[in-house]
Design an enzyme around this catalytic site. Structure first.
Site, PDB file in Angstrom:
ATOM      1  N   SER A  49     104.143  22.316  53.693  1.00 51.93           N
ATOM      2  CA  SER A  49     105.563  22.420  53.316  1.00 51.93           C
ATOM      3  C   SER A  49     106.308  21.112  53.586  1.00 51.93           C
ATOM      4  CB  SER A  49     106.245  23.593  54.041  1.00 51.93           C
ATOM      5  OG  SER A  49     106.379  23.325  55.421  1.00 51.93           O
ATOM      6  N   HIS A  50     105.692  20.190  54.307  1.00 53.60           N
ATOM      7  CA  HIS A  50     106.342  18.898  54.552  1.00 53.60           C
ATOM      8  C   HIS A  50     105.394  17.725  54.306  1.00 53.60           C
ATOM      9  CE1 HIS A  50     109.320  21.627  56.136  1.00 53.60           C
ATOM     10  NE2 HIS A  50     110.200  20.659  55.947  1.00 53.60           N
ATOM     11  N   ALA A 126     109.394  17.340  58.838  1.00 49.98           N
ATOM     12  CA  ALA A 126     109.069  18.119  60.028  1.00 49.98           C
ATOM     13  C   ALA A 126     109.534  17.338  61.259  1.00 49.98           C
ATOM     14  CB  ALA A 126     107.567  18.356  60.086  1.00 49.98           C
ATOM     15  N   ARG A 189     112.362  26.669  54.278  1.00 50.22           N
ATOM     16  CA  ARG A 189     112.688  26.850  52.864  1.00 50.22           C
ATOM     17  C   ARG A 189     111.557  26.318  51.974  1.00 50.22           C
ATOM     18  NH1 ARG A 189     117.057  28.463  50.090  1.00 50.22           N
ATOM     19  NH2 ARG A 189     117.511  27.531  48.069  1.00 50.22           N
ATOM     20  N   GLY A 190     110.890  25.268  52.470  1.00 51.64           N
ATOM     21  CA  GLY A 190     109.752  24.728  51.726  1.00 51.64           C
ATOM     22  C   GLY A 190     108.702  25.799  51.442  1.00 51.64           C
ATOM     23  N   GLU A 191     108.553  26.754  52.373  1.00 52.62           N
ATOM     24  CA  GLU A 191     107.570  27.839  52.176  1.00 52.62           C
ATOM     25  C   GLU A 191     107.986  28.735  51.015  1.00 52.62           C
ATOM     26  OE1 GLU A 191     104.688  28.638  53.371  1.00 52.62           O
ATOM     27  OE2 GLU A 191     104.585  26.979  54.795  1.00 52.62           O
TER      28      GLU A 191
HETATM   29  P1  NDP Z   1     105.619  27.755  61.294  1.00 52.15           P
HETATM   30  O1  NDP Z   1     106.119  29.144  61.393  1.00 52.15           O
HETATM   31  O2  NDP Z   1     104.571  27.454  60.314  1.00 52.15           O
HETATM   32  O3  NDP Z   1     105.108  27.249  62.704  1.00 52.15           O
HETATM   33  C1  NDP Z   1     105.943  27.241  63.809  1.00 52.15           C
HETATM   34  C2  NDP Z   1     105.247  26.809  65.060  1.00 52.15           C
HETATM   35  O4  NDP Z   1     104.556  27.939  65.602  1.00 52.15           O
HETATM   36  C3  NDP Z   1     104.201  25.719  64.909  1.00 52.15           C
HETATM   37  O5  NDP Z   1     104.267  24.885  66.020  1.00 52.15           O
HETATM   38  C4  NDP Z   1     102.896  26.509  64.834  1.00 52.15           C
HETATM   39  O6  NDP Z   1     101.748  25.784  65.251  1.00 52.15           O
HETATM   40  C5  NDP Z   1     103.186  27.623  65.793  1.00 52.15           C
HETATM   41  N1  NDP Z   1     102.417  28.840  65.527  1.00 52.15           N
HETATM   42  C6  NDP Z   1     102.226  29.454  64.332  1.00 52.15           C
HETATM   43  N2  NDP Z   1     101.464  30.550  64.507  1.00 52.15           N
HETATM   44  C7  NDP Z   1     101.174  30.635  65.832  1.00 52.15           C
HETATM   45  C8  NDP Z   1     100.413  31.524  66.627  1.00 52.15           C
HETATM   46  N3  NDP Z   1      99.808  32.596  66.111  1.00 52.15           N
HETATM   47  N4  NDP Z   1     100.341  31.289  67.957  1.00 52.15           N
HETATM   48  C9  NDP Z   1     100.940  30.223  68.502  1.00 52.15           C
HETATM   49  N5  NDP Z   1     101.668  29.330  67.801  1.00 52.15           N
HETATM   50  C10 NDP Z   1     101.783  29.536  66.480  1.00 52.15           C
HETATM   51  O7  NDP Z   1     106.870  26.768  61.056  1.00 52.15           O
HETATM   52  P2  NDP Z   1     108.105  26.895  60.076  1.00 52.15           P
HETATM   53  O8  NDP Z   1     107.669  27.374  58.735  1.00 52.15           O
HETATM   54  O9  NDP Z   1     109.203  27.613  60.736  1.00 52.15           O
HETATM   55  O10 NDP Z   1     108.504  25.332  59.958  1.00 52.15           O
HETATM   56  C11 NDP Z   1     107.610  24.426  59.327  1.00 52.15           C
HETATM   57  C12 NDP Z   1     108.137  23.031  59.425  1.00 52.15           C
HETATM   58  O11 NDP Z   1     109.323  22.887  58.675  1.00 52.15           O
HETATM   59  C13 NDP Z   1     108.473  22.547  60.830  1.00 52.15           C
HETATM   60  O12 NDP Z   1     107.687  21.405  61.060  1.00 52.15           O
HETATM   61  C14 NDP Z   1     109.950  22.180  60.768  1.00 52.15           C
HETATM   62  O13 NDP Z   1     110.312  21.023  61.507  1.00 52.15           O
HETATM   63  C15 NDP Z   1     110.144  21.921  59.296  1.00 52.15           C
HETATM   64  N6  NDP Z   1     111.534  22.127  58.912  1.00 52.15           N
HETATM   65  C16 NDP Z   1     112.323  21.026  58.707  1.00 52.15           C
HETATM   66  C17 NDP Z   1     113.640  21.185  58.351  1.00 52.15           C
HETATM   67  C18 NDP Z   1     114.544  20.023  58.192  1.00 52.15           C
HETATM   68  O14 NDP Z   1     115.725  20.220  57.944  1.00 52.15           O
HETATM   69  N7  NDP Z   1     114.101  18.821  58.326  1.00 52.15           N
HETATM   70  C19 NDP Z   1     114.222  22.514  58.174  1.00 52.15           C
HETATM   71  C20 NDP Z   1     113.307  23.592  58.462  1.00 52.15           C
HETATM   72  C21 NDP Z   1     112.006  23.396  58.809  1.00 52.15           C
HETATM   73  P3  NDP Z   1     100.649  25.325  64.126  1.00 52.15           P
HETATM   74  O15 NDP Z   1     101.349  24.270  63.308  1.00 52.15           O
HETATM   75  O16 NDP Z   1      99.490  24.813  64.908  1.00 52.15           O
HETATM   76  O17 NDP Z   1     100.316  26.542  63.317  1.00 52.15           O
HETATM   77  O1  PYC Z   2     111.892  23.541  54.685  1.00 53.59           O
HETATM   78  O2  PYC Z   2     113.769  24.498  55.288  1.00 53.59           O
HETATM   79  C1  PYC Z   2     113.118  23.499  54.951  1.00 53.59           C
HETATM   80  C2  PYC Z   2     113.807  22.214  54.883  1.00 53.59           C
HETATM   81  C3  PYC Z   2     115.120  21.997  54.675  1.00 53.59           C
HETATM   82  C4  PYC Z   2     115.298  20.624  54.702  1.00 53.59           C
HETATM   83  C5  PYC Z   2     114.087  20.066  54.922  1.00 53.59           C
HETATM   84  N1  PYC Z   2     113.167  21.045  55.056  1.00 53.59           N
END
Ligand code: NDP
Ligand code: PYC
Length: 347
Positions: A49-50, A126, A189-191
């Protein structure tokens, strides 16, 4: 090349391709280098997603004139001993973080705790690469930023909060750090966008449609609102991020960022807050060495069969470093098209 064929690139090879695309789209060396590093890190660590999927968003944001591709971030003169500030000068957050992180680490080592404020940055990436910069310097770290309004507060029915990511890192001498990094919405949101592209329904509980009804349709979710993770708890943490990394640092909230941007197809501009802590300084004079005690905690977690966050990602990193990064024919075609067409490749 058939659809099922894949190509393997080293991280350096993929880095050169991504950087060339960004340079071709008008980013200067400072911006292109730092942005390419986080995109390649996303792909290397299997954070799709990133990863390279984000390049088109970067190009669209440049083409719309919403980010300055020539910006050179500046570390501003000190305001308070524990607060450092980088003006991203309307460029991407990534070079601003790279500029400020060493000064933040030095200050946290000296004072025990310090903060780095980034203002006027476009943030699409991320946060784990940012906290890992600091764990790599022996510090515990938190990173948080707003986004743009796409998440309804729990009990509400319209986008107001951002997906507001929160990342934490704890250094583990001689090992990969303890790191978690997540959106404060149920998913990034990327997901949702990746589900839409793949024609897959969303899991229940991720989103509501424009009328506030639960939906599993990615398109309806994108037109409606995403939901916070953990109900009222995620809603409150998302609000805290608006307060600390938006209002407190004199930068935009997610609602203001969306208003200024006018579209969720572009990457949002706002601020970011990073905090660094010296575990040794906080534990000084108290019983037990903090890194040893932390190891015992991690062992106890793993001892129950639970996995540490980032373990999947670090395993993917090790695989990518040993075997290279595997890209599909469609992904290679995307990279080729973006390199050939530059900003003409995006609307
Ligand atoms: P995920 O739900 O995929 O993962 C969240 C965290 O939980 C990760 O560290 C992951 O480790 C860990 N995790 C997942 N499953 C387990 C498990 N079963 N047991 C233990 N730990 C677990 O993340 P999101 O979809 O919420 O976010 C993805 C990315 O999007 C992030 O990197 C975030 O920074 C980025 N993002 C950026 C935004 C921006 O504005 N710039 C906005 C929103 C999100 P692992 O990776 O090893 O699975
Ligand atoms: O995946 O939610 C997201 C996001 C928003 C801005 C950058 N990543």
């Amino acid at each position: 090349m058939s659809e099922s064929e894949t190509t393997i690139l080293t991280t350096a090879e993929l880095g050169r391709r991504v950087e060339a695309i960004l340079r071709g789209a008008g980013l200067n060396a400072v911006q292109a280098g730092a942005v390419a590093r986080v995109i390649v890190a996303g792909e290397r660590d299997a954070c799709k997603s990133h990863g390279i999927y984000r390049i088109e968003g970067v190009l669209r944001t440049v083409k719309a004139g919403k980010v300055d591709p020539q910006a050179v971030p500046e570390l501003l003169a000190q305001e308070a001993p524990a607060i450092l500030r980088v003006d991203a000068r309307s460029g991407f957050a990534n070079p601003a973080v790279e500029l400020g992180a060493p000064a933040l680490a030095e200050r946290a080592r000296r004072l025990g705790v310090a903060a780095l404020v980034i203002n006027d940055c476009t943030h699409f990436s991320a946060l784990w690469p940012e906290v890992e910069l600091l764990t790599g310097m022996g510090l515990a770290a938190l990173a948080l930023c707003p986004s743009y309004a796409t998440v309804a507060p729990t009990g509400g029915n319209r986008p107001l909060l951002g997906t507001n990511p929160l990342a934490f890192g704890w250094p583990r001498p001689g090992r990969t750090p303890y790191v978690f990094d997540f959106a404060t919405s149920v998913a990034a949101r990327g997901e949702i966008e990746l589900h839409r592209r793949a024609g897959r329904p969303l899991p229940e509980g991720w989103a509501i449609d424009a009328d506030g009804r639960p939906t599993t349709s990615p398109a309806a979710a994108l037109a409606g609102a995403m939901l916070p993770f953990g109900g009222h708890k995620g809603s409150a943490i998302g609000t805290m991020i608006e307060l600390l990394a938006g209002i407190m640092i004199g930068d935009l909230t997610s609602a203001e960022a969306l208003e200024q941007l006018g579209s969720t197809a572009l990457s949002p501009a706002h601020g970011e807050l990073l905090l660094a802590f010296s575990p040794e300084a906080f534990a000084a004079g108290r019983p037990g060495a903090p890194f040893d005690r932390a190891e015992r905690l991690f062992e106890a977690i793993a001892g129950q069969g639970a996995r540490l966050p980032s373990r999947r990602r670090f395993a993917a990193r090790a695989r990518s470093e040993a075997e290279g990064i595997r890209l599909t024919a469609a992904e290679i075609a995307l990279l080729d098209r973006l390199l050939a067409l530059g900003l003409d490749a995006v609307a």
